[in-house]
Design an enzyme around this catalytic site. Structure first.
Site, PDB file in Angstrom:
ATOM      1  NE  ARG A  60      -4.038  -1.904   0.129  1.00 32.23           N
ATOM      2  CZ  ARG A  60      -4.958  -2.002  -0.811  1.00 32.23           C
ATOM      3  NH1 ARG A  60      -4.861  -1.285  -1.926  1.00 32.23           N
ATOM      4  NH2 ARG A  60      -5.975  -2.831  -0.659  1.00 32.23           N
ATOM      5  CB  ALA A  82     -11.158  -5.343   0.165  1.00 29.56           C
ATOM      6  CG  LEU A 130     -11.658   0.840  -5.412  1.00 25.61           C
ATOM      7  CD1 LEU A 130     -10.918   1.631  -6.478  1.00 25.61           C
ATOM      8  CD2 LEU A 130     -11.969   1.720  -4.209  1.00 25.61           C
ATOM      9  CD  GLU A 142     -12.314  -6.571  -6.069  1.00 25.35           C
ATOM     10  OE1 GLU A 142     -11.184  -7.061  -5.882  1.00 25.35           O
ATOM     11  OE2 GLU A 142     -12.520  -5.637  -6.866  1.00 25.35           O
ATOM     12  CD  GLU A 151      -8.207  -8.495  -3.733  1.00 30.44           C
ATOM     13  OE1 GLU A 151      -8.157  -8.857  -2.537  1.00 30.44           O
ATOM     14  OE2 GLU A 151      -8.270  -7.291  -4.068  1.00 30.44           O
ATOM     15  CD  GLU A 207      -5.278  -6.375  -8.522  1.00 25.93           C
ATOM     16  OE1 GLU A 207      -6.400  -6.168  -8.030  1.00 25.93           O
ATOM     17  OE2 GLU A 207      -5.097  -6.535  -9.743  1.00 25.93           O
TER      18      GLU A 207
END
Length: 199
Positions: free
Chosen positions: A68, A80, A82, A97, A101, A149
């Protein structure tokens, strides 16, 4: 849902868009105060997000480790993303998601909690789901891992251990903290959860 103010209190007198981006918009609002006068509020408008506490049959929760940039390092989080797909219901975003992920699908979905991440200056709302009955799933068509990612890692961690990491400072992402504590409590006490299509 936020409890509305009394009629006339905190009325919006003027708004000015300072910045408009893909995910956020920064506005400067002039708001009437209930005791008289007005005040300027800088507000970040956000498109919203979803988060998934995916717990398997062995009571392990799916965690992702992701870089991050704003905090300059990696954080352990829950899957998680958007709410950036036009017209996509939040539950479908959560399912997408989880597949993107973690390569997983779930048989059972519940809405655990709804959270305003930083309501002092931002209207971001995060819907946090509990996903159970996990199975392997194909990544959605058209999905390609990119940017942060690419080096994201996925692990299954015993739910109790993940909760313990919150208190030792190993998990600091707000949605992960809320989601893990809520998932652990929900699995212990079986409260009546809201419908998955609630906000």
């Amino acid at each position: 849902m936020a409890e509305p103010a009394s009629p006339g209190a905190y009325a919006l007198l003027k708004t000015e868009t300072v910045y408009e981006g893909r995910i956020i918009t920064l506005v400067k609002d002039v708001v009437a105060m209930p005791e008289g006068g007005d005040s300027v509020r800088e507000v970040v408008r956000h498109i919203g997000a979803v988060c998934v506490a995916a717990v398997d049959d062995e009571s392990r929760v799916v965690m992702v480790r992701q870089y991050r940039h704003p905090v300059g390092g990696y954080l352990w989080e829950l899957p998680a993303g958007l709410r950036d797909a036009d017209g996509e219901p939040p539950l479908e975003t959560a399912k997408r998601e989880l597949a993107e992920e973690a390569g997983l699908a779930a048989q059972r979905w519940s809405l655990l909690v709804t959270s305003y991440s930083t309501p002092g200056f931002c209207d971001e709302q995060v819907l946090i789901y509990l996903a159970e009955g996990l199975s392997e799933a194909e990544r959605p068509d058209g999905f390609t891992a990119e940017h942060e990612e690419i080096d994201m890692t996925v692990e299954r961690v015993p739910l109790d251990e993940a909760v313990g990491r919150i208190f030792t400072g190993g998990i600091r992402n707000a949605s992960a903290v809320i989601g893990l504590l809520a998932a652990a409590r929900a699995r212990e006490t079986s409260p009546e959860l809201r419908p998955v299509d609630a906000d």
